[in-house]
Design a protein around this motif. Structure first.
Motif, PDB file in Angstrom:
ATOM      1  N   MET A 149     -16.812 -26.908  -3.513  1.00  0.00           N
ATOM      2  CA  MET A 149     -17.532 -27.433  -2.352  1.00  0.00           C
ATOM      3  C   MET A 149     -19.025 -27.445  -2.669  1.00  0.00           C
ATOM      4  N   VAL A 182     -16.049 -23.843   4.145  1.00  0.00           N
ATOM      5  CA  VAL A 182     -15.534 -25.142   3.695  1.00  0.00           C
ATOM      6  C   VAL A 182     -15.699 -26.201   4.781  1.00  0.00           C
ATOM      7  N   ALA A 239     -17.120 -32.016  -0.989  1.00  0.00           N
ATOM      8  CA  ALA A 239     -16.085 -31.228  -1.662  1.00  0.00           C
ATOM      9  C   ALA A 239     -15.414 -32.128  -2.690  1.00  0.00           C
TER      10      ALA A 239
END
Length: 304
Positions: free
Chosen positions: A208, A252, A258
């Motif tokens: 990420m 995330v 990502a």
């Protein structure tokens, strides 16, 4: 067509490829191995996969290091040298007239069993070696549109019972994770480690990007990815902040970008995780730059 990091362009030449099995070649539809093979019976085997570009085996030393390490960990005594294996791989490429955009998978199982059993002492042959080379080029759809991930309830295992770094034939829990993701409408699965931190995907490694920093897992509970390692080294050489650390889905979901990495697809952008958009509808600027540098690294690797 299956969408994901292994989405490939159709190539009719693959219908007529020759498969290497223990020193001899067999037509694809005639390539067979015994039902008493330990890989079929109990998933007792190790494997490696790599790319061939312009006749060069890309990052082959890293891949063979991993194969030999996996064989040693599982107690499989490889009856051939690295040089002999490379020679067999080249023979496989030659008999199939293969030169560029090739994907090669090398599989080694413990051998043929006397009877269905886990017991390695009941193996009555040496290891079985299979080499499959295919004309295989990544389709542009996943690269251009990105993929969607779903966080599976199946966790990456602890190193004390099946080390996640081991490239072995036992992949059932990863298959279960992928099935769960597909049923949820995603392309591939994101997997957490035993502590609930983000670990890896079912077949690729996860990265990420946040505020210009690249994050990936500690590596303790994820596949020992060659592409992952190369991307980390690229970040170090290009002065891009890159951290191998513990982080959770909280981090995330707030990521700017990502992507996932793998031998076949290189860097593939991730645009959605668990229904939440990540970045835009395509690869972000950091992902694009790293992907360019990775392609340049491949070109350097195949230079004479």
């Amino acid at each position: 067509m299956v969408k994901g990091t292994h989405q490939a362009k159709e190539d009719p030449r693959n219908k007529d490829i020759q498969i290497f099995i223990n020193g001899t070649f067999h037509a694809r539809d005639q390539a067979k191995i015994s039902v008493f093979d330990s890989g079929y019976l109990v998933g007792d085997g190790v494997w490696e996969a790599f790319r061939v570009h312009e006749g060069k085996l890309v990052f082959i030393d890293q891949h063979l290091d991993r194969l030999w390490q996996s064989a040693k960990v599982t107690g499989i005594d490889l009856p051939f040298s690295r040089e002999a294996l490379i020679d067999d791989i080249r023979k496989t490429l030659e008999v199939n007239d293969m030169h560029d955009h090739i994907h090669v998978r090398v599989m080694v199982t413990r051998g043929i069993k006397k009877t269905p059993s886990q017991d390695p002492r009941l193996t009555i042959s040496g290891p079985n070696l299979v080499i499959i080379a295919e004309h295989k080029q990544a389709a542009s759809e996943s690269k251009n549109q990105g993929i969607r991930l779903f966080t599976s309830t199946f966790r990456r295992g602890s190193p004390d019972y099946l080390d996640p770094r081991l490239n072995c034939h036992s992949k059932l829990h990863e298959v279960q994770a992928l099935i769960q993701a597909i049923e949820a409408g995603a392309d591939e699965a994101l997997m957490l480690d035993v502590n609930g931190f983000v670990s890896t995907c079912n077949a690729t490694n996860f990265f990420m990007v946040k505020a210009g920093e690249v994050w990936t897992s500690t590596g303790q509970y994820c596949m020992n990815g060659i592409t992952r390692s190369n991307v980390i080294q690229i970040c170090e050489s290009k002065k891009v902040p890159c951290y191998q650390k513990n982080f959770s889905l909280f981090d995330v979901y707030g990521a700017d970008e990502a992507f996932v990495t793998g031998t076949f697809g290189g860097l593939t952008p991730v645009v959605n995780i668990d229904g939440k958009p990540i970045g835009g509808i395509e690869a972000g600027p950091v992902t694009r730059q790293l992907s360019t540098w990775y392609e340049e690294l491949i070109l350097q690797a195949i230079q004479p």
